[in-house]
Write an enzyme that holds these catalytic residues in place. Structure first.
Site, PDB file in Angstrom:
ATOM      1  N   CYS A  84      58.233   9.522  61.745  1.00 16.30           N
ATOM      2  CA  CYS A  84      57.082  10.398  61.914  1.00 16.30           C
ATOM      3  C   CYS A  84      55.843   9.836  61.267  1.00 16.30           C
ATOM      4  O   CYS A  84      55.845   8.794  60.627  1.00 16.30           O
ATOM      5  CB  CYS A  84      57.386  11.772  61.329  1.00 16.30           C
ATOM      6  SG  CYS A  84      57.726  11.714  59.572  1.00 16.30           S
ATOM      7  N   GLY A 110      55.556   8.933  66.529  1.00 13.03           N
ATOM      8  CA  GLY A 110      56.448  10.002  66.971  1.00 13.03           C
ATOM      9  C   GLY A 110      55.855  10.724  68.159  1.00 13.03           C
ATOM     10  O   GLY A 110      54.715  11.168  68.100  1.00 13.03           O
ATOM     11  N   ASN A 184      57.554  12.089  55.770  1.00 13.91           N
ATOM     12  CA  ASN A 184      57.921  10.855  56.459  1.00 13.91           C
ATOM     13  C   ASN A 184      58.927  10.128  55.583  1.00 13.91           C
ATOM     14  O   ASN A 184      58.628   9.797  54.439  1.00 13.91           O
ATOM     15  CB  ASN A 184      56.677   9.982  56.690  1.00 13.91           C
ATOM     16  CG  ASN A 184      57.016   8.657  57.355  1.00 13.91           C
ATOM     17  OD1 ASN A 184      58.052   8.511  57.990  1.00 13.91           O
ATOM     18  ND2 ASN A 184      56.142   7.686  57.222  1.00 13.91           N
ATOM     19  N   GLY A 185      60.120   9.891  56.098  1.00 12.88           N
ATOM     20  CA  GLY A 185      61.139   9.193  55.332  1.00 12.88           C
ATOM     21  C   GLY A 185      62.515   9.767  55.591  1.00 12.88           C
ATOM     22  O   GLY A 185      62.738  10.500  56.556  1.00 12.88           O
ATOM     23  N   TYR A 325      56.477  -4.052  63.392  1.00 12.50           N
ATOM     24  CA  TYR A 325      56.555  -3.258  64.621  1.00 12.50           C
ATOM     25  C   TYR A 325      55.864  -1.898  64.565  1.00 12.50           C
ATOM     26  O   TYR A 325      55.112  -1.540  65.463  1.00 12.50           O
ATOM     27  CB  TYR A 325      58.029  -3.063  64.997  1.00 12.50           C
ATOM     28  CG  TYR A 325      58.250  -2.144  66.185  1.00 12.50           C
ATOM     29  CD1 TYR A 325      57.832  -2.520  67.458  1.00 12.50           C
ATOM     30  CD2 TYR A 325      58.869  -0.916  66.031  1.00 12.50           C
ATOM     31  CE1 TYR A 325      58.028  -1.689  68.547  1.00 12.50           C
ATOM     32  CE2 TYR A 325      59.071  -0.076  67.118  1.00 12.50           C
ATOM     33  CZ  TYR A 325      58.648  -0.457  68.367  1.00 12.50           C
ATOM     34  OH  TYR A 325      58.840   0.371  69.441  1.00 12.50           O
TER      35      TYR A 325
END
Length: 569
Positions: A84, A110, A184-185, A325
């Site tokens: 996310c 996301g 996020n994680g 990426y």
């Protein structure tokens, strides 16, 4: 994790203060060459209304979804998925609209769910939904989110009927007010924390590890509020970059290893902005100031910005895949330009793994910058040999007569004039399962390419990620099962080479120890202590019936013998 003396903070929170920024395997081809300049010289471094007693059962939102809406993504069907992106804005009268725009900039992190929480008249109001940011929000919905503070979230997940309830930000009430969170994680001790909380009477509404954080905040006895966040975070293990919103504060937190990115910026009117990437700051005209440091808690309110050290500083282990990426090329992540990183990776790939060729092409879009670097170093022209369609919707109707490689052809079209009769180098950022790579090679050869040489601008992925990247289990990773030559035969290319891990480390120079290479080395900075770790994405069950272990599709087996942190990570 190290503990913190809550009492010691009481005297430190009276006035704002800032911490100074932290300083920052397999040989596949010939021995790495020594670069003329250190990497640090190549890359530019820039410095709802809630009232119930149960803290979590009051999760609110005016949410919309279509759970039966199928989602097929052939753009990155064989890539790792970032979980996310998060945004937080304090002190701007158009906070929710700016949050909406910032989430657009982070849409690549996301595409399956989005949400915004804003505070107005001391009430937290939330709108979440399934789909792209533009599908979830409209002018009328944003009108329902007034206020000068907001947080937002975009997420990747697997599809499922319980997905909507897992769309963040989450909002909950506790005895002193309300709190919203966007995360996020991924937490490697999620199941043990959840089991402990359930044993003590907590009831969970979602299958997200983020909800554990809300429960820990709710049961904390620390005062003031942000010390509850500190108290909760000292119990977490794994990766987390989070933004919290209360009636009068915006709080940003990053885990002690700094796995996932989080940056701070400021708009010309003084509004403070937090975001996963600087591209979000750029879109809403906020000036990048610095990263949220690993282990840091930043509290923003009417009195200004306060900075606290969450836990003793550990050696930073930022996710190298952000530069390979995930992040957009126009972002600055972990203090480095993503574009310059990828260009340098491509140049190194050309130096380490040369091959006679006529043209260099990229697998769009993520392989483009590395391909430009490869072409520049090799002295071979870069051309667009594959054209990516940007207009494929979230669903499509496949003809009844089977068309081979239909999904890839729908997204990528070869340019025969570029390819026919040519020796072609194709640069991509990574290979995960190898299925898409084999289809691309076949597509190029059918378009007339004389030779196809695959060059991958990252080392082979041999291990699952437990820190917020949705990678397959190790058994599904082709580089974990096959040698480079076996992979070459599988995908059908004339040659195949990856960026050697040791060469990547040497390129990074003195910054090399600051990055996590667990997916390439199998050595994990935070070793999962549980037999299974929750994977990114939703479960098929919401966890309300049966035990945690009965939830299907959401767990990955950990490698207890791997991941030891003796030696380089």
């Amino acid at each position: 994790m190290a503990t913190i003396n809550i009492t010691s903070f009481q005297s430190s929170i009276e006035k704002p203060h800032l911490l100074s920024p932290f300083p920052y395997q397999n040989p596949l081809f010939s021995t790495p060459k020594t670069l003329q300049k250190p990497f640090s010289e190549l890359l530019h471094k820039t410095p709802l209304q809630l009232s119930a007693k149960n803290p979590i059962s009051d999760i609110i939102s005016s949410s919309e979804s279509n759970p039966n809406h199928p989602f097929i993504d052939y753009d990155d069907d064989d890539k790792p998925r970032e979980e996310c992106g998060v945004v937080g804005i304090y002190g701007d009268p158009e906070a929710s609209r700016l949050c909406y725009l910032a989430l657009h900039a982070l849409q690549h992190r996301g595409q399956e769910g989005a949400g915004i929480v804003a505070v107005h008249n001391n009430l937290l109001q939330s709108i979440t939904g399934v789909g792209l940011v533009s599908e979830v929000f409209s002018e009328s919905k944003l009108d329902q989110l007034p206020g000068d503070s907001a947080i937002g979230h975009v997420r990747y997940s697997t599809a499922g009927s319980s997905m909507l309830k897992n769309v963040q930000p989450f909002v909950a009430g506790y005895r002193f007010g309300s709190v919203g969170v966007a995360h996020n994680g991924n937490l490697v001790n999620y199941s043990s924390l959840r089991a402990m909380l359930e044993d003590n009477g907590s009831i969970f509404n979602t299958s997200s590890d983020t909800e554990v954080v809300l429960h820990l905040i709710a049961i904390s006895k620390a005062r003031p509020f942000f010390l509850r966040i500190v108290n909760a975070c000292e119990q977490l293990e794994g990766a987390y970059s989070m933004v919290f919103l209360t009636e009068d504060k915006l709080v940003a937190v990053r885990d002690p290893y700094g796995f996932r990115p989080l940056v701070m910026g400021r708009r010309s009117n003084g509004a403070i902005v937090f975001a996963s990437e600087t591209c979000a700051l750029d879109l809403i005209e906020a000036t990048y100031e610095r990263e949220v440091n690993p282990g840091e808690v930043l509290v923003v309110d009417k009195d200004g910005i306060r900075s606290l050290c969450l836990m003793p500083h550990r050696e930073q282990k930022a996710c190298i895949f952000e530069h390979i990426y995930f992040a957009l090329p126009n972002s600055v992540v972990f203090g480095k330009s993503v574009y310059e990183s990828r260009h340098a990776f491509g140049e190194l790939l050309a130096t380490e793994t040369p091959v006679d060729c006529d043209v260099v092409i990229a697998v769009p879009d993520s392989g483009v910058v590395a391909a430009l670097g490869y072409a520049a170093k090799a002295g071979v022209p870069f051309q667009q040999g594959l054209i990516r369609s940007h207009y494929v919707g979230r669903t499509f109707i496949e003809p009844s007569q089977k068309i081979r490689d239909f999904g890839v052809k729908l997204k990528l079209a070869p340019v025969r004039a570029v390819l026919e009769g040519k020796r072609v180098v194709v640069v991509d950022d990574s290979i995960v399962r190898g299925t898409t790579s084999s289809k691309i090679v076949r597509l190029l050869k059918e378009a007339g390419a004389k030779e196809v040489h695959m060059r991958i601008a990252s080392p082979p992925i041999i291990g699952s990620c437990y820190y917020g990247v949705d990678t397959p289990s190790s058994e599904e990773l082709i580089s974990n099962r096959m040698s480079v030559e076996e992979i070459r035969e599988f995908i059908g290319s004339d040659s195949l080479a990856f960026l050697p891990l040791e060469s990547l480390r040497k390129l990074l120079g003195r910054d090399s120890p600051d990055f996590c290479y667990a997916c390439f080395s199998g050595k994990y900075p935070v070793l999962p202590t549980e037999v299974k770790v929750k994977r990114v994405g939703d479960f098929l069950d919401d966890g309300l019936s049966g035990s945690i272990e009965s939830i299907d599709g959401g767990w990955v087996q950990t490698h207890q013998t791997a991941g030891k942190v003796n030696g380089p990570i």
